[in-house]
Design a protein around this motif. Structure first.
Motif, mmCIF file in Angstrom:
data_model
loop_
_atom_site.group_PDB
_atom_site.id
_atom_site.type_symbol
_atom_site.label_atom_id
_atom_site.label_comp_id
_atom_site.label_asym_id
_atom_site.label_seq_id
_atom_site.Cartn_x
_atom_site.Cartn_y
_atom_site.Cartn_z
ATOM 1 N N ASP A 19 0.826 -1.206 0.000
ATOM 2 C CA ASP A 19 0.000 0.000 0.000
ATOM 3 C C ASP A 19 0.862 1.259 0.000
ATOM 4 O OD1 ASP A 19 -2.198 -1.641 0.024
ATOM 5 O OD2 ASP A 19 -2.759 -1.248 2.101
ATOM 6 N N TYR A 22 2.110 1.739 -3.516
ATOM 7 C CA TYR A 22 1.039 2.296 -4.349
ATOM 8 C C TYR A 22 0.900 3.795 -4.127
ATOM 9 C CZ TYR A 22 -3.731 3.524 -5.683
ATOM 10 O OH TYR A 22 -4.824 4.158 -6.211
ATOM 11 N N LEU A 233 3.821 1.354 -11.196
ATOM 12 C CA LEU A 233 3.195 0.613 -10.104
ATOM 13 C C LEU A 233 3.774 -0.790 -9.999
ATOM 14 C CD1 LEU A 233 -0.621 1.488 -10.183
ATOM 15 C CD2 LEU A 233 0.944 1.757 -8.248
ATOM 16 N N PHE A 237 5.825 -2.461 -6.894
ATOM 17 C CA PHE A 237 5.409 -3.699 -6.226
ATOM 18 C C PHE A 237 6.520 -4.754 -6.291
ATOM 19 C CE2 PHE A 237 0.809 -2.551 -7.534
ATOM 20 C CZ PHE A 237 0.628 -1.817 -6.379
#
Length: 368
Positions: A19, A22, A233, A237
């Motif tokens: 999170d 992100y 993104l 990740f």
């Protein structure tokens, strides 16, 4: 039900870090070829042990662009294993080159170096050994053959993030390597992604141009490139997941050992994965073989265990390659009717893997 593959736990285990990644990307306002991509490329190159990492849109593009960066094109021939995911062959075809199949080793299902001579012609330009199921192909004799004949060696490392050969990391064993970050891989994104690793400055530079419309400078196009870029993104990740890759690979290895310990007494009726002494696999897949594969798969399904088959149709038997329909690769063709992949991801429990193994035992002891 024990699923064959479940991706949500990979997010839940790292939810706070994911999170944060992100939010970092969304707040940056930059979503392609930015700081996250540069950082991941640097970190993955360091992990693998190469000078360069060039990210691309997926594993197929990684193979194709790596071939193109080495000058492979129309009329050239590239030696490929007869037992692999079809992307290995497709990458060659998409370059305009010709895939030339070689049968695989009965024990490991990886390319058999002893058969390379049978596929060599004056048009042969490269070999793509695949580190299938997360276990390194036998690279030394492949590399020796390639050196004698002036061939490029491109590793298909799509299933081998962290695997080793004689202690050396997959991704460093050839002139370049192609990785996939498909969500189900040992190092998987939450969408598609891929990468090329290499120590060759010229190959890396050309690959970077090819992935971005053949351009280094905006609107200056030096090559007929493509659009194959990982997004910020996914890079963010992957940076999180990379920090846990070795731990997750170790979990897979533990489950593989559990399978072997519980199934070893059945080896006269069931084939377990063969691991040469020089190999340190990462167990992307745990693949067994049985003559009554369909009945075994149905038994496991009836008892709550999902399985998969990698791969039921060899590339030369697929409709995509009709001109190869009369080719014969007996080992690869034999494997296709026997192989069965059991659940072996890093987020299973010991109890689940034990249940899977016990159901295999139950079937084999009842049916032979």
């Amino acid at each position: 039900m024990i699923p064959f593959l479940e991706l949500k736990p990979t997010y839940l285990e790292l939810q706070e870090e994911m999170d944060a990644a992100y939010q970092r990307v969304m707040n940056s306002g930059w979503y392609l070829l930015g700081e996250e991509t540069e950082a991941f490329e640097s970190e993955f190159a360091a992990y693998v042990g190469t000078k360069h990492c060039v990210t691309v849109g997926n594993g197929l593009d990684a193979l194709r662009i790596a071939l193109e960066a080495h000058g492979i094109g129309p009329g050239d021939e590239v030696i490929v294993p007869a037992h692999t995911f079809i992307a290995t062959w497709l990458a060659v075809s998409q370059c305009g080159a010709i895939p030339v199949g070689v049968d695989v080793h009965q024990d490991t299902a990886n390319l058999n170096p002893e058969l390379l001579e049978t596929a060599l012609t004056t048009r042969t330009k490269a070999i793509i050994p695949v580190h299938l199921y997360g276990q390194a192909a036998d690279i030394n004799p492949i590399h020796a053959f390639a050196t004698r004949h002036g061939l490029t060696v491109l590793e298909d490392a799509a299933q081998a993030h962290g695997a080793r050969y004689h202690g050396r990391m997959c991704g460093t064993l050839g002139h370049a390597a192609a990785f996939s970050f498909y969500p189900g891989k040992n190092l998987g994104a939450f969408s598609d992604g891929g990468a090329i690793t290499t120590d060759d400055d010229a190959v890396a530079r050309k690959a970077r141009m090819l992935r971005n419309y053949g351009s280094e400078k905006r609107y200056h196009h030096e090559l007929p490139g493509t659009n194959s870029r990982i997004d910020e993104l996914q890079a963010a990740f992957l940076r999180v997941k990379l920090r846990y890759l070795d731990e997750w690979n170790a979990r897979r290895a533990g489950f593989a050992e559990l399978y072997k310990s519980r199934l070893s007494h059945l080896t006269s009726r069931l084939s377990l994965p063969s691991v040469p002494e020089w190999s340190s696999p990462v167990w992307h897949l745990f693949v067994i073989r049985h003559e009554m594969r369909e009945l075994l798969q149905n038994h496991l399904s009836d008892h709550g265990v999902q399985t998969a088959i990698h791969y039921p149709i060899p590339p030369h038997r697929s409709a995509a390659y009709p001109s190869y329909s009369h080719s014969s690769y007996p080992v690869a063709e034999g494997l296709c009717g026997k192989i069965l992949s059991l659940p072996c991801g890093p987020h299973f429990t010991t109890e689940q893997i034990t249940q899977c193994a016990d159901q295999v035992v139950s079937f084999v002891e009842a049916h032979g």
